[in-house]
Structures are given as C-alpha cells and as structure tokens.
Design a protein around this motif. Structure first.
Motif, PDB file in Angstrom:
ATOM      1  N   LEU A  43      23.780   6.979 -57.786  1.00 14.58           N
ATOM      2  CA  LEU A  43      24.391   5.983 -57.084  1.00 14.58           C
ATOM      3  C   LEU A  43      25.939   6.832 -56.150  1.00 14.58           C
ATOM      4  O   LEU A  43      26.432   7.481 -56.989  1.00 14.58           O
ATOM      5  CB  LEU A  43      24.608   4.906 -57.521  1.00 14.58           C
ATOM      6  CG  LEU A  43      23.406   4.012 -57.989  1.00 14.58           C
ATOM      7  CD1 LEU A  43      23.909   2.931 -58.662  1.00 14.58           C
ATOM      8  CD2 LEU A  43      22.557   3.768 -57.098  1.00 14.58           C
ATOM      9  N   TYR A  67      24.399   5.094 -51.389  1.00 15.24           N
ATOM     10  CA  TYR A  67      23.568   4.445 -52.493  1.00 15.24           C
ATOM     11  C   TYR A  67      23.882   3.529 -53.286  1.00 15.24           C
ATOM     12  O   TYR A  67      24.919   3.959 -54.006  1.00 15.24           O
ATOM     13  CB  TYR A  67      22.589   5.548 -53.290  1.00 15.24           C
ATOM     14  CG  TYR A  67      21.725   6.527 -52.588  1.00 15.24           C
ATOM     15  CD1 TYR A  67      20.626   6.250 -51.662  1.00 15.24           C
ATOM     16  CD2 TYR A  67      22.218   7.937 -52.542  1.00 15.24           C
ATOM     17  CE1 TYR A  67      20.134   7.100 -50.977  1.00 15.24           C
ATOM     18  CE2 TYR A  67      21.728   8.713 -51.617  1.00 15.24           C
ATOM     19  CZ  TYR A  67      20.567   8.330 -50.850  1.00 15.24           C
ATOM     20  OH  TYR A  67      19.948   9.442 -50.145  1.00 15.24           O
ATOM     21  N   VAL A  75      17.431  -0.270 -54.688  1.00 14.52           N
ATOM     22  CA  VAL A  75      18.466   0.741 -54.207  1.00 14.52           C
ATOM     23  C   VAL A  75      18.654   0.384 -52.830  1.00 14.52           C
ATOM     24  O   VAL A  75      17.764   0.266 -51.895  1.00 14.52           O
ATOM     25  CB  VAL A  75      18.155   2.131 -54.307  1.00 14.52           C
ATOM     26  CG1 VAL A  75      19.516   2.755 -53.916  1.00 14.52           C
ATOM     27  CG2 VAL A  75      17.985   2.320 -55.986  1.00 14.52           C
ATOM     28  N   VAL A  77      20.283   1.592 -49.349  1.00 17.11           N
ATOM     29  CA  VAL A  77      20.585   3.105 -48.787  1.00 17.11           C
ATOM     30  C   VAL A  77      21.259   2.846 -47.532  1.00 17.11           C
ATOM     31  O   VAL A  77      20.622   2.003 -46.386  1.00 17.11           O
ATOM     32  CB  VAL A  77      19.056   3.640 -48.370  1.00 17.11           C
ATOM     33  CG1 VAL A  77      19.498   5.115 -47.928  1.00 17.11           C
ATOM     34  CG2 VAL A  77      18.193   3.706 -49.797  1.00 17.11           C
ATOM     35  N   LYS A  95      16.003   0.218 -47.945  1.00 16.30           N
ATOM     36  CA  LYS A  95      15.862  -0.063 -49.470  1.00 16.30           C
ATOM     37  C   LYS A  95      14.798   0.794 -50.071  1.00 16.30           C
ATOM     38  O   LYS A  95      14.042   1.338 -49.413  1.00 16.30           O
ATOM     39  CB  LYS A  95      15.289  -1.567 -49.491  1.00 16.30           C
ATOM     40  CG  LYS A  95      14.015  -1.671 -48.771  1.00 16.30           C
ATOM     41  CD  LYS A  95      13.777  -3.285 -48.705  1.00 16.30           C
ATOM     42  CE  LYS A  95      12.493  -3.469 -47.899  1.00 16.30           C
ATOM     43  NZ  LYS A  95      12.266  -4.980 -47.715  1.00 16.30           N
ATOM     44  N   VAL A 109      11.064   4.692 -50.072  1.00 15.24           N
ATOM     45  CA  VAL A 109      12.132   3.996 -49.011  1.00 15.24           C
ATOM     46  C   VAL A 109      11.803   3.478 -47.686  1.00 15.24           C
ATOM     47  O   VAL A 109      10.853   4.011 -47.212  1.00 15.24           O
ATOM     48  CB  VAL A 109      13.222   5.156 -48.866  1.00 15.24           C
ATOM     49  CG1 VAL A 109      12.928   6.343 -48.051  1.00 15.24           C
ATOM     50  CG2 VAL A 109      14.473   4.539 -48.248  1.00 15.24           C
TER      51      VAL A 109
END
Length: 179
Positions: A43, A67, A75, A77, A95, A109
């Motif tokens: 992250l 992130y 997560v 993005v 995401k 993603v």
C-alpha cells in the motif's frame, strides 16, 4: 496498475471502458505472480518508471498510483498523471481484489463498473517493497513501478532484462518523465 481516469465528458473514457470490457483476469503464459505477498507493505504511493504504451496513458508524465484499503476489504486504486497537451492532471479511481489467496500478488482491478483486468505482480523487491514489475492479462501490458520517481539504473536494467526474458517487448517501453 496506473490507468488514469479522464473526465466523463472525454472520449478517452469511452476508449478506456471499451479496453477494460475486453480485458480478462488471466495471466500470460509463463508468468508467475509473486508469493508471500504482503498487501500492507505494498500500500501507498508507487511511481511509474516505465510502461508499454496504451491509449489510456498516452502522453502522460509524472504518473503515480496510490493504493489504500477500501471498507469492503478491497484495495482503492488512485492513478494520476499529467497531460502536457491539456496542461492538466488526469486521474482515475479504481478498485482491486485478490483473484486467489491474499498472499499471492495477483489481483483483478476495475476502473469501470463490473469490468476487471488482471494486475499481476511478477517481480517485487521482497525486502523493502521498493520496486515491482506488473503486467496485465497479456504481454501488451507492462509497468515498472518504484517507491520514488527515480530508480537506480542497475535495478531498472535488471527489471527490464527480467521483463524481456519473460517475453515482453521491452524495446517499446516508455520511460516516464517525473520532472
């Protein structure tokens, strides 16, 4: 992955939607996502050092990906890049979710509704999480990412060599300007 988002009125958003609609969450033959992956260490902010060209990033410099965790366990993005042509920043929020176990660097993603593409981390500085090689569902998608806008030349060359050995056309890499 560093896919910038464009204003909804932009025709580039439509192109991005079409691109992602055609994406899959597969992995290129011979590519193995990293194991023993620790999301918490991944992250934060990553700088795009190099990429293979795609219309959704064409002409962008100073590209970054941020992130962070989402409330649903996924997560968040946030990709950002500067368009000198338009003299403005462009960003995209997406995401990501793990495709397999959470300790495998293999995510899906989405930047547009229910359409997902692969985010495969196949090389990673395991000691410090300072650089990574990421690809999409095929060998036309490749990113070299780092925690700072500049990457040691030796490390960069080693990552390019690894990508070339894995079958990516590294002669077409665009090295991103962060000035």
């Amino acid at each position: 992955m560093t896919i910038p988002k464009f204003p909804r009125s932009s025709s580039v958003l439509a192109a991005l939607a079409l691109l992602l609609a055609g994406c899959s969450v597969g992995i290129p033959d011979g590519i193995e996502p990293v194991g023993d992956f620790e999301l918490e260490r991944y992250l934060g902010t990553w700088y795009e050092i190099a990429r293979l060209d795609h219309s959704f990033e064409r002409g962008l410099s100073r590209v970054t990906a941020e992130y962070s965790m989402r409330d649903d366990g996924g997560v968040r993005v946030m990709n950002r890049g500067f368009s000198a042509k338009d003299d403005k920043w462009k960003d995209a929020e997406g995401k990501a979710y793990f495709v397999r176990e959470a300790d495998i660097g293999y995510l899906r993603v989405s930047f547009f509704g229910p359409f997902y593409g692969s985010y495969v981390i196949f090389e990673l500085d395991r000691e410090n999480y300072q650089h990574a090689l990421v690809c999409g569902p095929d060998r036309s998608y490749l990113w070299i990412l780092a925690r700072s806008p500049r990457l040691d030349e030796g490390v960069r060359d080693a990552l390019v060599a690894k990508a070339a050995a894995a079958g990516f056309d590294t002669g077409k890499l665009i090295f991103v300007d962060h000035e």
